[in-house]
Motif scaffolding. Structure first.
Motif, PDB file in Angstrom:
ATOM      1  N   PHE A  46      14.070  27.352 -51.041  1.00 26.09           N
ATOM      2  CA  PHE A  46      15.436  26.719 -50.530  1.00 26.09           C
ATOM      3  C   PHE A  46      14.996  25.452 -49.892  1.00 26.09           C
ATOM      4  N   CYS A  47      15.509  24.291 -50.001  1.00 29.36           N
ATOM      5  CA  CYS A  47      15.324  23.110 -49.400  1.00 29.36           C
ATOM      6  C   CYS A  47      16.494  23.040 -48.476  1.00 29.36           C
ATOM      7  N   LYS A  48      16.206  22.732 -47.103  1.00 31.16           N
ATOM      8  CA  LYS A  48      17.097  22.509 -46.182  1.00 31.16           C
ATOM      9  C   LYS A  48      17.257  21.314 -45.734  1.00 31.16           C
ATOM     10  N   CYS A  49      18.353  20.364 -45.930  1.00 29.83           N
ATOM     11  CA  CYS A  49      18.198  18.942 -45.644  1.00 29.83           C
ATOM     12  C   CYS A  49      19.155  18.640 -44.341  1.00 29.83           C
ATOM     13  N   ILE A  50      18.768  18.288 -43.371  1.00 31.84           N
ATOM     14  CA  ILE A  50      19.332  17.976 -42.003  1.00 31.84           C
ATOM     15  C   ILE A  50      19.582  16.408 -41.481  1.00 31.84           C
ATOM     16  N   CYS A  51      20.748  16.003 -41.579  1.00 31.96           N
ATOM     17  CA  CYS A  51      20.863  14.486 -41.104  1.00 31.96           C
ATOM     18  C   CYS A  51      22.143  14.445 -40.221  1.00 31.96           C
ATOM     19  N   GLY A  52      21.601  14.420 -38.975  1.00 34.67           N
ATOM     20  CA  GLY A  52      22.730  14.436 -37.801  1.00 34.67           C
ATOM     21  C   GLY A  52      23.467  15.843 -37.870  1.00 34.67           C
ATOM     22  N   GLN A  53      24.627  16.006 -38.132  1.00 28.59           N
ATOM     23  CA  GLN A  53      25.572  17.165 -37.901  1.00 28.59           C
ATOM     24  C   GLN A  53      25.555  17.675 -39.241  1.00 28.59           C
ATOM     25  N   GLU A  54      25.229  17.155 -40.398  1.00 27.56           N
ATOM     26  CA  GLU A  54      25.352  17.630 -41.745  1.00 27.56           C
ATOM     27  C   GLU A  54      24.217  18.321 -42.354  1.00 27.56           C
ATOM     28  N   LYS A  55      24.463  19.507 -42.956  1.00 28.40           N
ATOM     29  CA  LYS A  55      23.263  20.191 -43.340  1.00 28.40           C
ATOM     30  C   LYS A  55      23.614  20.587 -44.816  1.00 28.40           C
ATOM     31  N   THR A  56      22.453  20.639 -45.790  1.00 28.91           N
ATOM     32  CA  THR A  56      22.589  21.091 -47.163  1.00 28.91           C
ATOM     33  C   THR A  56      21.506  21.896 -47.325  1.00 28.91           C
ATOM     34  N   ILE A  57      21.945  23.034 -48.047  1.00 32.03           N
ATOM     35  CA  ILE A  57      20.900  23.765 -48.579  1.00 32.03           C
ATOM     36  C   ILE A  57      20.786  23.977 -49.943  1.00 32.03           C
ATOM     37  N   THR A  58      19.670  23.648 -50.872  1.00 36.99           N
ATOM     38  CA  THR A  58      19.829  23.534 -52.189  1.00 36.99           C
ATOM     39  C   THR A  58      18.589  24.523 -52.670  1.00 36.99           C
ATOM     40  N   ALA A  59      18.634  25.294 -53.700  1.00 38.38           N
ATOM     41  CA  ALA A  59      17.692  26.220 -54.391  1.00 38.38           C
ATOM     42  C   ALA A  59      16.623  25.353 -55.128  1.00 38.38           C
ATOM     43  N   LEU A  60      15.488  25.490 -55.042  1.00 40.41           N
ATOM     44  CA  LEU A  60      14.556  24.424 -55.616  1.00 40.41           C
ATOM     45  C   LEU A  60      14.186  25.008 -56.906  1.00 40.41           C
ATOM     46  N   PRO A  61      14.205  24.349 -58.018  1.00 36.21           N
ATOM     47  CA  PRO A  61      14.200  24.915 -59.498  1.00 36.21           C
ATOM     48  C   PRO A  61      12.638  25.843 -59.341  1.00 36.21           C
ATOM     49  N   ARG A  62      12.730  26.816 -60.447  1.00 36.16           N
ATOM     50  CA  ARG A  62      11.170  27.425 -60.421  1.00 36.16           C
ATOM     51  C   ARG A  62      10.644  27.066 -61.984  1.00 36.16           C
ATOM     52  N   ASP A  63      10.711  25.996 -62.275  1.00 35.65           N
ATOM     53  CA  ASP A  63      10.110  25.629 -63.904  1.00 35.65           C
ATOM     54  C   ASP A  63       8.623  25.730 -63.633  1.00 35.65           C
ATOM     55  N   THR A  64       8.226  26.636 -64.480  1.00 34.33           N
ATOM     56  CA  THR A  64       6.712  26.914 -64.165  1.00 34.33           C
ATOM     57  C   THR A  64       5.837  25.922 -65.333  1.00 34.33           C
ATOM     58  N   GLN A  65       6.523  25.147 -66.216  1.00 38.31           N
ATOM     59  CA  GLN A  65       6.001  24.010 -66.810  1.00 38.31           C
ATOM     60  C   GLN A  65       5.909  22.767 -66.278  1.00 38.31           C
ATOM     61  N   HIS A  66       6.594  22.618 -65.032  1.00 41.22           N
ATOM     62  CA  HIS A  66       6.750  21.301 -64.294  1.00 41.22           C
ATOM     63  C   HIS A  66       5.423  21.257 -63.280  1.00 41.22           C
ATOM     64  N   PRO A  67       4.775  20.341 -63.393  1.00 39.60           N
ATOM     65  CA  PRO A  67       3.536  20.106 -62.616  1.00 39.60           C
ATOM     66  C   PRO A  67       3.996  20.175 -60.918  1.00 39.60           C
ATOM     67  N   ILE A  68       5.100  19.873 -60.710  1.00 38.88           N
ATOM     68  CA  ILE A  68       5.297  19.992 -58.943  1.00 38.88           C
ATOM     69  C   ILE A  68       6.056  21.493 -59.007  1.00 38.88           C
ATOM     70  N   PHE A  69       6.675  22.027 -59.714  1.00 41.08           N
ATOM     71  CA  PHE A  69       7.247  23.539 -59.317  1.00 41.08           C
ATOM     72  C   PHE A  69       6.635  24.597 -60.113  1.00 41.08           C
ATOM     73  N   GLY A  70       5.333  24.525 -60.068  1.00 39.52           N
ATOM     74  CA  GLY A  70       4.532  25.629 -60.560  1.00 39.52           C
ATOM     75  C   GLY A  70       4.807  26.807 -60.174  1.00 39.52           C
ATOM     76  N   GLY A  71       4.794  27.071 -58.849  1.00 36.74           N
ATOM     77  CA  GLY A  71       5.104  28.547 -58.267  1.00 36.74           C
ATOM     78  C   GLY A  71       5.920  28.101 -57.175  1.00 36.74           C
ATOM     79  N   SER A  72       6.212  29.397 -56.224  1.00 35.60           N
ATOM     80  CA  SER A  72       6.909  29.520 -54.999  1.00 35.60           C
ATOM     81  C   SER A  72       6.283  28.476 -54.003  1.00 35.60           C
ATOM     82  N   SER A  73       4.848  28.759 -54.008  1.00 33.32           N
ATOM     83  CA  SER A  73       4.016  27.822 -53.153  1.00 33.32           C
ATOM     84  C   SER A  73       4.158  26.364 -53.089  1.00 33.32           C
ATOM     85  N   LYS A  74       4.208  25.775 -54.576  1.00 33.21           N
ATOM     86  CA  LYS A  74       4.295  24.648 -55.085  1.00 33.21           C
ATOM     87  C   LYS A  74       5.761  23.959 -55.017  1.00 33.21           C
TER      88      LYS A  74
END
Length: 146
Positions: free
Chosen positions: A36-64
């Motif tokens: 998950f990616c947690k974005c904090i700006c002032g009092q506003e917080k947003t948590i979004t799940a990161l995609p797990r696309d194995t074909q994508h060069p950035i989203f290769g695995g959980s560590s990437k």
């Protein structure tokens, strides 16, 4: 006369194989935690799940997957996030990447469940196995005529 001796052992062996496969499936499912990616700006917080696309060069695995949790990623998902704070350019934006479940926690839970269901299965089958054992012992030690 029907011989049930072979079918019982085959049924027990197939049950054992199914239980082992079930345990392996659970381990395989536990090996893929969600990032998950947690974005904090002032009092506003947003948590979004990161995609797990194995074909994508950035989203290769959980560590990437955590490499994608950047300020730009947060601003792309929610463009008006930092508009009311400071300059509005995202300078005040803080990003944090985390995983919901660790491998160790999942292993402990699945081990507990496997042991619990194994003990319940053994307790259920114990009277049947005890009777089977007693019948086998009676047939093995019959007295021989002299």
């Amino acid at each position: 006369m029907v011989n049930y001796k072979g079918t019982r052992s085959k049924g027990f062996a197939s049950l054992l194989v199914v239980l082992c496969l079930f345990a392996l499936v659970q381990v395989a499912l536990a090996a893929n935690p969600i990032s998950f990616c947690k974005c904090i700006c002032g009092q506003e917080k947003t948590i979004t799940a990161l995609p797990r696309d194995t074909q994508h060069p950035i989203f290769g695995g959980s560590s990437k997957a955590c490499l994608a949790c950047t300020k730009q990623y947060c601003l792309d998902n929610k463009p008006d996030m930092c508009k009311g704070v400071g300059t509005g350019e995202g300078d005040e934006l803080i990003t944090t990447c985390f995983e919901r479940d660790s491998y160790k926690d999942q292993f402990i839970v699945y081990l507990f469940l496997t042991i619990t269901f194994g003990l319940l299965g053994f307790a259920t089958l114990q009277p049947f196995l005890k009777g089977l054992w007693q019948r086998r012992q009676q047939h093995a030690y019959t007295s021989m005529p002299m």
